[in-house]
Scaffold this active site. Structure first.
Site, mmCIF file in Angstrom:
data_model
loop_
_atom_site.group_PDB
_atom_site.id
_atom_site.type_symbol
_atom_site.label_atom_id
_atom_site.label_comp_id
_atom_site.label_asym_id
_atom_site.label_seq_id
_atom_site.Cartn_x
_atom_site.Cartn_y
_atom_site.Cartn_z
ATOM 1 N N ASP A 127 -1.287 2.756 6.938
ATOM 2 C CA ASP A 127 -0.236 1.747 6.748
ATOM 3 C C ASP A 127 1.162 2.243 7.074
ATOM 4 O O ASP A 127 2.027 1.438 7.441
ATOM 5 C CB ASP A 127 -0.284 1.207 5.319
ATOM 6 C CG ASP A 127 -1.437 0.239 5.109
ATOM 7 O OD1 ASP A 127 -1.399 -0.850 5.697
ATOM 8 O OD2 ASP A 127 -2.380 0.578 4.374
ATOM 9 N N HIS A 141 0.783 -1.231 0.000
ATOM 10 C CA HIS A 141 0.000 0.000 0.000
ATOM 11 C C HIS A 141 0.820 1.291 0.000
ATOM 12 O O HIS A 141 0.644 2.129 -0.890
ATOM 13 C CB HIS A 141 -0.982 -0.002 1.173
ATOM 14 C CG HIS A 141 -2.017 -1.074 1.082
ATOM 15 N ND1 HIS A 141 -2.725 -1.522 2.184
ATOM 16 C CD2 HIS A 141 -2.464 -1.809 0.039
ATOM 17 C CE1 HIS A 141 -3.563 -2.467 1.810
ATOM 18 N NE2 HIS A 141 -3.417 -2.673 0.519
#
Length: 364
Positions: free
Chosen positions: A298, A202
């Site tokens: 993330d 990500h």
């Protein structure tokens, strides 16, 4: 079903509504909590959630509340379905009202979620005998499709779960499997944390495609077009650094290519080929902005703990460090300061042996 297991689901976003609806459709009483009441009002008005997709039907939700005490009182299993950046806050909210014997499950924990919640409960002097567990990933691919409506696109086949302390994992999984047979036991929360493949994919793809995201507002295929051979080279380095930090902790983490093979049955001579060969990635569009959870969640809850533990253990993570720095520049924030450092996880200064003892025993 006699005396079905009651659940509290904390978070009424895409995942929380999907999980609450899924459990209710299976006959389990559910209490749904959300910090802000606005999202709950349609559910309160209708008395439940309309579920569509792989499972469907009207799911009754008798309790939809912004009162955390009401949500968890007398409930055995507390399912936390929030961005990992909200784990510290929800642990602080839970702390005064937890009861002996309750199980807190983070869906998912990202990297270090269960350890962070444990540390918060210690900091807030919570003395209740509770178990903390984390899932490696979330059970569903789901999206809210309207007020009090959610669509479940896919129910995953198996979800590894580990408890803190590790010796309680089997009991936690047995409890969960009464309602959710997809959960399977994992060795420890170190394993679930370091097999968090979103940490690799990500932030890297989003940061390296920042110009394209801003110029097209995400109008391209995130994995198929966003991962070129050059981007894949950076992904490979991030993946190697994650695996090396895990190895320093005595944990065998799966590589991104191994994960693609196990999750999607695809392979390739390198990570670029494996991603391009994955039909499951076809049509997945990029975020419309770089201010997206692929960075805001993330980076602080996946990359920062990996890099921080690497620094503590003497394992260099130059590529991950660079991505954390770039994310901080792009967002005008200090993700090193905000993120899950070894200190915030309660691991700073511990030896590898001491970390494993903590994970196995829960620090008891």
């Amino acid at each position: 079903m006699s005396n079905p297991l009651p659940f509290a689901v904390l978070g009424a976003g895409h995942g929380g509504q999907a999980l609450a609806g899924y459990l209710a459709l299976r006959g389990f009483p559910v209490r749904l909590f959300n910090r802000t009441p606005e999202r709950l009002r349609p559910i309160q008005l209708l008395g439940g959630i309309q579920v569509e997709g792989e499972v469907s039907g009207f799911a009754p939700i008798p309790v939809a509340t912004s009162d955390i005490r009401e949500a968890i009182a007398g409930v055995q299993v507390i399912m936390v379905v929030l961005p990992a950046t909200g784990h510290r806050d929800i642990a602080e909210r839970l702390s005064p009202y937890l009861e002996d014997g309750q199980i807190i499950v983070l869906n998912p924990g990202r990297t270090g979620g269960a350890l962070e919640v444990r540390q918060v409960l210690r900091e807030t002097s919570c003395t209740k005998d509770v178990l903390i567990a984390e899932a490696q990933t979330f059970l569903f691919a789901s999206r809210i499709s309207g007020p009090a409506q959610v669509r479940i696109f896919r129910v995953k086949n198996s979800i590894p779960v580990a408890a803190l302390p590790a010796y309680e994992t089997v009991r936690v999984v047995q409890t969960l499997r009464v309602a959710l047979p997809q959960f399977i036991p994992e060795d420890s929360v170190l394993k679930t944390s370091f097999n968090n493949i979103g940490a690799v994919f990500h932030p890297t793809i989003t940061i390296l495609n920042a110009a394209r995201i801003e110029s097209t507002h995400g109008e391209f295929d995130y994995y198929i077009e966003g991962v070129t051979p050059s981007v894949a080279l950076v992904l490979e380095e991030v993946d190697k650094e994650r695996v090396k930090v895990a190895e320093a902790l005595g944990v065998r983490a799966i590589t991104a290519r191994e994960w693609l093979y196990s999750a999607y049955d695809v392979s390739g001579r390198n990570l670029f080929e494996a991603i391009q060969n994955n039909a499951g990635y076809q049509g997945i569009r990029a975020p419309s902005t770089i201010f997206h959870r692929y960075i805001t969640e993330d980076v602080p809850t996946s990359l920062v703990p990996i890099a921080s533990l690497g620094k503590m253990l003497g394992v260099p993570t130059p590529t991950i460090d660079s991505l954390i720095h770039l994310a901080s520049v792009l967002h005008g924030r200090d993700y090193w300061k905000e993120g899950r450092t070894a200190e915030k996880l309660g691991l700073q200064g511990l030896s590898v042996k001491e970390i494993h003892e903590l994970v196995v025993t829960g620090g008891k």
